[in-house]
Design a protein around this motif. Structure first.
Motif, short mmCIF file in Angstrom:
data_model
loop_
_atom_site.label_atom_id
_atom_site.label_comp_id
_atom_site.label_asym_id
_atom_site.label_seq_id
_atom_site.Cartn_x
_atom_site.Cartn_y
_atom_site.Cartn_z
N MET A 117 -6.64 10.45 2.04
CA MET A 117 -6.64 11.42 3.15
C MET A 117 -8.01 12.00 3.46
O MET A 117 -8.29 12.29 4.62
CB MET A 117 -5.65 12.55 2.87
N PRO A 118 -8.89 12.23 2.50
CA PRO A 118 -10.22 12.78 2.84
C PRO A 118 -10.97 11.87 3.80
O PRO A 118 -10.66 10.67 3.90
CB PRO A 118 -10.93 12.86 1.48
N PRO A 119 -11.94 12.41 4.53
CA PRO A 119 -12.68 11.61 5.52
C PRO A 119 -13.66 10.64 4.87
O PRO A 119 -14.89 10.78 4.97
CB PRO A 119 -13.41 12.68 6.34
N LEU A 120 -13.12 9.66 4.17
CA LEU A 120 -13.92 8.61 3.54
C LEU A 120 -13.58 7.28 4.19
O LEU A 120 -12.40 6.93 4.33
CB LEU A 120 -13.64 8.54 2.04
N SER A 121 -14.58 6.53 4.58
CA SER A 121 -14.35 5.22 5.17
C SER A 121 -13.97 4.24 4.07
O SER A 121 -14.10 4.52 2.87
CB SER A 121 -15.60 4.74 5.88
N ALA A 122 -13.51 3.05 4.48
CA ALA A 122 -13.15 2.02 3.50
C ALA A 122 -14.36 1.62 2.67
O ALA A 122 -14.25 1.42 1.45
CB ALA A 122 -12.57 0.81 4.23
N ALA A 123 -15.52 1.53 3.29
CA ALA A 123 -16.73 1.16 2.55
C ALA A 123 -17.10 2.24 1.53
O ALA A 123 -17.54 1.93 0.41
CB ALA A 123 -17.89 0.94 3.52
N GLU A 124 -16.91 3.50 1.90
CA GLU A 124 -17.21 4.59 0.97
C GLU A 124 -16.23 4.62 -0.19
O GLU A 124 -16.61 4.93 -1.33
CB GLU A 124 -17.19 5.92 1.72
N LEU A 125 -14.97 4.28 0.06
CA LEU A 125 -14.00 4.19 -1.03
C LEU A 125 -14.38 3.08 -2.00
O LEU A 125 -14.33 3.26 -3.22
CB LEU A 125 -12.60 3.95 -0.46
N VAL A 126 -14.76 1.93 -1.47
CA VAL A 126 -15.19 0.82 -2.32
C VAL A 126 -16.40 1.22 -3.15
O VAL A 126 -16.45 1.00 -4.37
CB VAL A 126 -15.50 -0.43 -1.47
N ALA A 127 -17.38 1.84 -2.50
CA ALA A 127 -18.60 2.24 -3.20
C ALA A 127 -18.31 3.29 -4.28
O ALA A 127 -18.88 3.24 -5.38
CB ALA A 127 -19.63 2.77 -2.21
N TRP A 265 -12.55 -3.96 0.73
CA TRP A 265 -12.78 -3.15 1.93
C TRP A 265 -11.66 -3.37 2.94
O TRP A 265 -11.16 -2.42 3.54
CB TRP A 265 -14.13 -3.52 2.55
N TRP A 266 -11.27 -4.63 3.15
CA TRP A 266 -10.21 -4.93 4.11
C TRP A 266 -8.89 -4.29 3.67
O TRP A 266 -8.14 -3.77 4.50
CB TRP A 266 -10.04 -6.44 4.22
N MET A 267 -8.60 -4.31 2.38
CA MET A 267 -7.37 -3.70 1.88
C MET A 267 -7.35 -2.20 2.15
O MET A 267 -6.33 -1.64 2.58
CB MET A 267 -7.23 -3.98 0.38
N PHE A 268 -8.46 -1.52 1.89
CA PHE A 268 -8.54 -0.09 2.19
C PHE A 268 -8.48 0.15 3.70
O PHE A 268 -7.84 1.10 4.17
CB PHE A 268 -9.82 0.51 1.62
N ARG A 269 -9.16 -0.70 4.44
CA ARG A 269 -9.24 -0.51 5.90
C ARG A 269 -7.88 -0.64 6.56
O ARG A 269 -7.56 0.11 7.49
CB ARG A 269 -10.20 -1.57 6.47
N THR A 270 -7.07 -1.57 6.09
CA THR A 270 -5.76 -1.82 6.70
C THR A 270 -4.64 -1.07 6.01
O THR A 270 -3.51 -1.02 6.53
CB THR A 270 -5.44 -3.32 6.68
N GLY A 271 -4.90 -0.49 4.83
CA GLY A 271 -3.84 0.17 4.07
C GLY A 271 -2.90 -0.79 3.39
O GLY A 271 -1.76 -0.43 3.06
N TYR A 272 -3.36 -2.01 3.12
CA TYR A 272 -2.53 -3.03 2.49
C TYR A 272 -1.98 -2.55 1.16
O TYR A 272 -2.75 -2.17 0.27
CB TYR A 272 -3.34 -4.31 2.32
N ARG A 273 -0.66 -2.52 1.02
CA ARG A 273 0.04 -2.09 -0.19
C ARG A 273 -0.33 -0.67 -0.63
O ARG A 273 -0.14 -0.30 -1.78
CB ARG A 273 -0.19 -3.08 -1.34
N LEU A 274 -0.88 0.10 0.31
CA LEU A 274 -1.23 1.49 0.02
C LEU A 274 -0.40 2.46 0.84
O LEU A 274 -0.17 3.59 0.42
CB LEU A 274 -2.71 1.73 0.30
#
Length: 276
Positions: A117-127, A265-274
């Motif tokens: 929920m926080p304003p973190l992009s998929a790339a920032e979550l991966v990093a 990154w794609w998994m976080f970006r699309t919400g796959y299984r999340l």
């Protein structure tokens, strides 16, 4: 409403796509990385001391079982040949475990939403997740080099390249840990991935042997394993000997890391299984 008011209500086209805290949420990224770091430091006996003891037991067992009877391998003693492989094997297993377990635990406990929920992009979550996994790998590697290497009379010929290989190892398996953690919905699934993918990649990658002793088919299969290049590259940095070109290894591992990180990154970006 006047035309002037309408123009004031419209967003400035030059600011669209730019978040109020900048293109990179440094505060959020640092917070996530700090959380992942504090997470493994809080249980340091399991995350740092246990890998050190395990690596020491590997070296002790091979010393007692084989000793000097094995002879030299690639011009160095068998014990010295083993040490870099065992170090890298420990690094990648801990980096993978740090990232994958963090994500799976959050999913099982139902608090993964606190990360999404926080304003973190998929790339920032991966990093952010990778930062914790890489740091744990680096700390484990430093402990092994400082505590175990002096006992076997082993130094490091190129410390800078050794650090590069350790960071690459943590990044590659950390990225794989992101993919595995998102894919798995329970601990049994992550355990299966560890037992049937990560462990074979570690053991069948030249940790305990040189590729020169393998038949051509097995050599070809080993060269398709990115973990082989991690172990071989670290061995070159520590001992100055290797089965393949370290530059080829850097290219293979960097490409594999980018590919797996892009999948995460794609998994976080699309919400796959999340997202349910």
């Amino acid at each position: 409403m006047t035309d002037t008011a309408l123009q004031q209500d419209r967003p400035d086209p030059g600011t669209q796509g730019v978040r109020r805290f900048g293109r990179v949420n440094w505060l959020g990224l640092r917070t996530l990385a700090e959380r992942e770091t504090r997470r493994f430091l809080a249980v340091w006996t399991q995350t740092l001391l246990a890998p050190l003891v395990t690596a020491g037991l590997f070296l002790l067992i091979f010393t007692l079982a084989v000793g000097t009877r094995r002879g030299e391998v690639m011009g160095v003693s068998f014990l010295h040949f083993l040490a870099p492989g065992i170090l890298m094997m420990t690094v990648i297993q801990n980096s993978f475990a740090n990232v994958s377990s963090s994500i799976v635990i959050s999913k099982v406990q139902g608090n993964i939403v606190d990360t999404l929920m926080p304003p973190l992009s998929a790339a920032e979550l991966v990093a952010g997740y990778l930062a914790g996994g890489i740091l744990r790998g680096v700390v484990v590697a430093a402990a092994i080099m400082l505590v175990l290497f002096p006992f076997i009379g082993l130094g490091v010929q190129n410390p800078v390249m050794a650090l590069v290989w350790v960071i690459l190892g943590g990044a590659f398996l950390g990225s794989l840990g992101i993919v595995a953690g998102i894919f798995a919905n329970k601990f049994d699934q992550i355990a299966a991935i560890t037992n049937f993918i990560v462990t074979p990649l570690s053991f069948l990658s030249g940790t305990f042997y040189s590729l020169e002793t393998l038949p051509p088919v097995m050599q070809a299969l080993s060269h398709a394993n990115p973990v082989f290049y991690l172990i071989d590259g670290l061995r070159h940095a520590v001992l100055g000997v290797s089965d393949s070109s370290p530059w080829l290894g850097l290219a293979v591992v960097a490409t594999a890391t980018l590919a797996v990180a892009a999948l995460g990154w794609w998994m976080f970006r699309t919400g796959y299984r999340l997202k349910s």
